[in-house]
Design a protein around this motif. Sequence first.
Motif, PDB file in Angstrom:
ATOM      1  N   TYR A  52      13.595  -6.830 -12.751  1.00 40.51           N
ATOM      2  CA  TYR A  52      13.897  -5.435 -12.424  1.00 40.51           C
ATOM      3  C   TYR A  52      13.238  -5.000 -11.112  1.00 40.51           C
ATOM      4  O   TYR A  52      13.803  -4.198 -10.367  1.00 40.51           O
ATOM      5  N   GLY A  53      12.056  -5.541 -10.808  1.00 40.97           N
ATOM      6  CA  GLY A  53      11.396  -5.211  -9.545  1.00 40.97           C
ATOM      7  C   GLY A  53      12.193  -5.685  -8.342  1.00 40.97           C
ATOM      8  O   GLY A  53      12.306  -4.989  -7.334  1.00 40.97           O
ATOM      9  N   THR A  54      12.782  -6.878  -8.455  1.00 48.56           N
ATOM     10  CA  THR A  54      13.600  -7.403  -7.358  1.00 48.56           C
ATOM     11  C   THR A  54      14.900  -6.628  -7.229  1.00 48.56           C
ATOM     12  O   THR A  54      15.346  -6.340  -6.112  1.00 48.56           O
ATOM     13  N   ILE A  55      15.499  -6.266  -8.353  1.00 46.98           N
ATOM     14  CA  ILE A  55      16.707  -5.422  -8.307  1.00 46.98           C
ATOM     15  C   ILE A  55      16.382  -4.099  -7.627  1.00 46.98           C
ATOM     16  O   ILE A  55      17.136  -3.615  -6.779  1.00 46.98           O
ATOM     17  N   MET A  56      15.234  -3.497  -7.976  1.00 47.21           N
ATOM     18  CA  MET A  56      14.810  -2.235  -7.374  1.00 47.21           C
ATOM     19  C   MET A  56      14.709  -2.389  -5.855  1.00 47.21           C
ATOM     20  O   MET A  56      15.239  -1.570  -5.099  1.00 47.21           O
ATOM     21  N   ALA A  57      14.048  -3.447  -5.401  1.00 45.75           N
ATOM     22  CA  ALA A  57      13.871  -3.655  -3.958  1.00 45.75           C
ATOM     23  C   ALA A  57      15.209  -3.858  -3.255  1.00 45.75           C
ATOM     24  O   ALA A  57      15.433  -3.315  -2.163  1.00 45.75           O
ATOM     25  N   PHE A  58      16.113  -4.619  -3.870  1.00 42.14           N
ATOM     26  CA  PHE A  58      17.419  -4.871  -3.264  1.00 42.14           C
ATOM     27  C   PHE A  58      18.239  -3.584  -3.146  1.00 42.14           C
ATOM     28  O   PHE A  58      18.763  -3.266  -2.075  1.00 42.14           O
ATOM     29  N   VAL A  59      18.316  -2.840  -4.240  1.00 35.19           N
ATOM     30  CA  VAL A  59      19.104  -1.588  -4.230  1.00 35.19           C
ATOM     31  C   VAL A  59      18.498  -0.597  -3.245  1.00 35.19           C
ATOM     32  O   VAL A  59      19.227   0.062  -2.493  1.00 35.19           O
ATOM     33  N   CYS A  60      17.173  -0.503  -3.210  1.00 34.70           N
ATOM     34  CA  CYS A  60      16.527   0.414  -2.258  1.00 34.70           C
ATOM     35  C   CYS A  60      16.804   0.008  -0.814  1.00 34.70           C
ATOM     36  O   CYS A  60      17.054   0.868   0.035  1.00 34.70           O
ATOM     37  N   GLY A  61      16.755  -1.288  -0.548  1.00 36.39           N
ATOM     38  CA  GLY A  61      17.060  -1.761   0.800  1.00 36.39           C
ATOM     39  C   GLY A  61      18.475  -1.407   1.215  1.00 36.39           C
ATOM     40  O   GLY A  61      18.711  -0.927   2.325  1.00 36.39           O
ATOM     41  N   VAL A  62      19.431  -1.628   0.325  1.00 31.20           N
ATOM     42  CA  VAL A  62      20.833  -1.292   0.618  1.00 31.20           C
ATOM     43  C   VAL A  62      20.984   0.204   0.826  1.00 31.20           C
ATOM     44  O   VAL A  62      21.656   0.655   1.769  1.00 31.20           O
ATOM     45  N   LEU A  63      20.355   1.008  -0.034  1.00 32.32           N
ATOM     46  CA  LEU A  63      20.452   2.467   0.111  1.00 32.32           C
ATOM     47  C   LEU A  63      19.808   2.952   1.409  1.00 32.32           C
ATOM     48  O   LEU A  63      20.349   3.835   2.082  1.00 32.32           O
ATOM     49  N   ARG A  64      18.671   2.379   1.774  1.00 33.64           N
ATOM     50  CA  ARG A  64      18.037   2.773   3.047  1.00 33.64           C
ATOM     51  C   ARG A  64      18.909   2.390   4.228  1.00 33.64           C
ATOM     52  O   ARG A  64      18.985   3.122   5.216  1.00 33.64           O
ATOM     53  N   MET A  65      19.578   1.247   4.134  1.00 33.02           N
ATOM     54  CA  MET A  65      20.479   0.838   5.216  1.00 33.02           C
ATOM     55  C   MET A  65      21.660   1.806   5.309  1.00 33.02           C
ATOM     56  O   MET A  65      22.040   2.216   6.407  1.00 33.02           O
ATOM     57  N   MET A  66      22.240   2.162   4.163  1.00 36.68           N
ATOM     58  CA  MET A  66      23.423   3.026   4.166  1.00 36.68           C
ATOM     59  C   MET A  66      23.091   4.480   4.492  1.00 36.68           C
ATOM     60  O   MET A  66      23.792   5.113   5.281  1.00 36.68           O
ATOM     61  N   LEU A  67      22.026   5.006   3.909  1.00 38.06           N
ATOM     62  CA  LEU A  67      21.724   6.429   4.057  1.00 38.06           C
ATOM     63  C   LEU A  67      20.868   6.757   5.276  1.00 38.06           C
ATOM     64  O   LEU A  67      21.000   7.830   5.851  1.00 38.06           O
ATOM     65  N   LEU A  68      19.980   5.845   5.649  1.00 40.88           N
ATOM     66  CA  LEU A  68      19.023   6.142   6.710  1.00 40.88           C
ATOM     67  C   LEU A  68      19.257   5.352   7.987  1.00 40.88           C
ATOM     68  O   LEU A  68      18.520   5.511   8.954  1.00 40.88           O
ATOM     69  N   GLY A  69      20.239   4.461   7.984  1.00 35.96           N
ATOM     70  CA  GLY A  69      20.541   3.682   9.175  1.00 35.96           C
ATOM     71  C   GLY A  69      19.492   2.629   9.498  1.00 35.96           C
ATOM     72  O   GLY A  69      19.374   2.200  10.648  1.00 35.96           O
ATOM     73  N   ILE A  70      18.728   2.212   8.512  1.00 31.52           N
ATOM     74  CA  ILE A  70      17.718   1.162   8.710  1.00 31.52           C
ATOM     75  C   ILE A  70      18.458  -0.170   8.871  1.00 31.52           C
ATOM     76  O   ILE A  70      19.406  -0.444   8.150  1.00 31.52           O
ATOM     77  N   PRO A  71      18.034  -1.022   9.811  1.00 32.63           N
ATOM     78  CA  PRO A  71      18.691  -2.332   9.956  1.00 32.63           C
ATOM     79  C   PRO A  71      18.410  -3.232   8.748  1.00 32.63           C
ATOM     80  O   PRO A  71      17.627  -2.870   7.866  1.00 32.63           O
TER      81      PRO A  71
END
Length: 181
Positions: A52-71
């Motif tokens: 679940y920790g890895t899923i959390m990190a993956f989903v957060c990374g995708v959301l930060r890329m989509m919502l915040l424009g993070i590479p």
Amino acid sequence: MPSQTTNLKKLLILSLMIAMDVVLSPLFRIEGMAPMSSVMNVIGVMLMGPFYGTIMAFVCGVLRMMLLGIPPLALTGAVFGALLAGIFYKIYPTVYSAMFGEFLGTGIIGSLLSYPVMAWFTGSRNGMYWFFYTPRFIGGAVIGSFVAFIVMKKLANVPTFQRIQAMFFNVKVGEEQHVTS
């Protein structure tokens, strides 16, 4: 076998951790570093385990890329840090092992894998080299891990945290304490 209620509770906790990570990461960001992501990775794997920790990190990374424009750096750092923090924590359940896994996964492996990803993403290798991201990733992982250490020392004695942790690790509260020093 976990009941539907237990699975629903696990998804609810996972969702809350994702929301906290996505909201807190940009608030406590140092240019080129994401120490709050490391804080959430360490807390997440100690609360929910490596899966679940890895899923959390993956989903957060995708959301930060989509919502915040993070590479794509949002993925290369966070996912490997959470995965190794979770694996090390599962093998040796202390906050120190989770911190070491976060340092190794984000600071070393994530930073080295960021070079080819960003070279592909930007289409250029000018001004970049294999260790280009390493100092910033190590800095963020170290700062975040120490903040997580302080937070985990406080959360270790909170009954609600212990109950949630016991649910994810399938133990009875008080039977085995995972947060040790």
